[in-house]
Design a protein around this motif. Sequence first.
Motif, PDB file in Angstrom:
ATOM      1  N   VAL A  94      -6.933 -55.609  -0.363  1.00  0.00           N
ATOM      2  CA  VAL A  94      -6.859 -56.761  -1.289  1.00  0.00           C
ATOM      3  C   VAL A  94      -5.805 -56.446  -2.221  1.00  0.00           C
ATOM      4  O   VAL A  94      -4.995 -57.165  -2.560  1.00  0.00           O
ATOM      5  N   ALA A  95      -5.684 -55.230  -2.695  1.00  0.00           N
ATOM      6  CA  ALA A  95      -4.648 -54.931  -3.554  1.00  0.00           C
ATOM      7  C   ALA A  95      -3.407 -54.929  -2.995  1.00  0.00           C
ATOM      8  O   ALA A  95      -2.215 -55.494  -3.694  1.00  0.00           O
ATOM      9  N   VAL A  96      -2.945 -54.695  -1.667  1.00  0.00           N
ATOM     10  CA  VAL A  96      -1.859 -54.918  -1.273  1.00  0.00           C
ATOM     11  C   VAL A  96      -1.548 -56.228  -1.031  1.00  0.00           C
ATOM     12  O   VAL A  96      -0.397 -56.982  -1.482  1.00  0.00           O
ATOM     13  N   ILE A  97      -2.424 -57.262  -0.876  1.00  0.00           N
ATOM     14  CA  ILE A  97      -2.046 -58.743  -0.814  1.00  0.00           C
ATOM     15  C   ILE A  97      -1.803 -59.016  -2.296  1.00  0.00           C
ATOM     16  O   ILE A  97      -1.014 -59.896  -2.261  1.00  0.00           O
ATOM     17  N   PHE A  98      -2.327 -58.698  -3.366  1.00  0.00           N
ATOM     18  CA  PHE A  98      -2.169 -59.048  -4.771  1.00  0.00           C
ATOM     19  C   PHE A  98      -0.610 -58.652  -5.105  1.00  0.00           C
ATOM     20  O   PHE A  98       0.098 -58.970  -5.760  1.00  0.00           O
TER      21      PHE A  98
END
Length: 469
Positions: free
Chosen positions: A368-372
Amino acid sequence: MKLYNTHTGQKEAFIPIEPGKVKLYVCGPTVYDFIHVGNARPTILFDVLRRYLEYRGYDVTFVQNFTDVDDKIIDRANREGSTMAEISERFIAEYYTDAEGLGVQKATFHPKATEQMDGIIAAVQTLIDKGFAYEVHGDVYFRTAKFEPYGNLSGQQLDDLLAGARVDVNSGKESPMDFALWKSAKPGEPSWPSPWGDGRPGWHIECSVMVNRYLGKTIDIHAGGQDLTFPHHENEVAQSEALNDCKFANYWMHNGFLSIDNKKMSKSLGNFFTVRDAAAAYGYDTIRMFMLMSHYRSPLNYSGEILMQAKAGLERLYTAVENLEFLAKNAEHTALAEEEQTILDGLAQYKDRFIQVMDDDFNTADGVAVIFELVREVNSATAADKTPSKPFAEGCLAAIRELADVLGLLYAYGGEEVCLDTKVEGLIAARQQARTDKNWAEADRIRDELKDMGVLLEDTPQGVKWRQV
């Protein structure tokens, strides 16, 4: 790819039994009520595990069962003057409603315990014939002492378990740790004929029989909540390996517990929430985001504050996608600039990092952090002072969608056309005409009317953007 294997207590390289294929079994609900938010965690997490395995190129056969014969189902049927079948079918339908709301795909197979009676009876008889089970007054028990590895999955020794166990003198069991494979019928309960008399299966045997029927004697991954490790999964291992003389599952995955406002979720404490109620307050898609923001093995605390953080994060993702869709539709430039191509080429790093963190024990939180991080870079590259081209907007949109879709985070996003009814569309067009005619008072009046309807407008070089609030 590495997965933490509960059985060994360490991360292991994932090597499927058959190259390119994965056999995955996840314990499903006992269908006597609506599923609660604790049930939602494995439901969502192992849906994403399946999606990610497929994203990585595996052909996944995914089996998730329904326990549709159980004391709780029978008790509810008696209270309501109904039947076990009516109660279970009702809550299977309710499960599908919630699962669809959560963006969870249907399994390859969703078998029911009551559909497995012939296989269950045959398996129990085989265990008796092999000396691993015995019958007492119509009940059949598994002889745990005969299965030497008993306790290895949960890390408990049989002697320690016996020391703390109470002996039920009326059961006729050889040992208090022996568990039921078949229960003799009680008056008024549903039952099936068997060589030991009318009765019904114990809880654990159904999963072993379903795995054997739909996936084979040995499977790649068996998954479920941490609370199932003992006794349910421990008993599955014992009866399955005793039955088939081979390893039952190569990898065991268990998600951590979920608490409510830092307290264990419990009906007696009054802090018990169904998925249906939580979705009414925050949205199904918010629940999904919330479940993916922590590592699957970590304990997770459910609170209104954390749910609102998940909702805000999801809205940032939706806004980014909405902006890119608008640019892709309305951008004046149709040729990709050299600088834009350089940026698009650089976005590939996010896919590589996403795979890297997800390959490290299925780390959805870092995924999720990579997507953001990707969203932040794309937002910067397509800011209001920029004039991005149509192919650039499309490329950025594809990069975000590819990763978000693996986690199932965009399933509830419908795009602006879904929400834009004829009246709103007419008002936006009328405002544009008023602006063309330099009738600023009328344009402002229409803008205020749209605002009162919950539609906010933004004038951009590419045209009018809108969003609902």
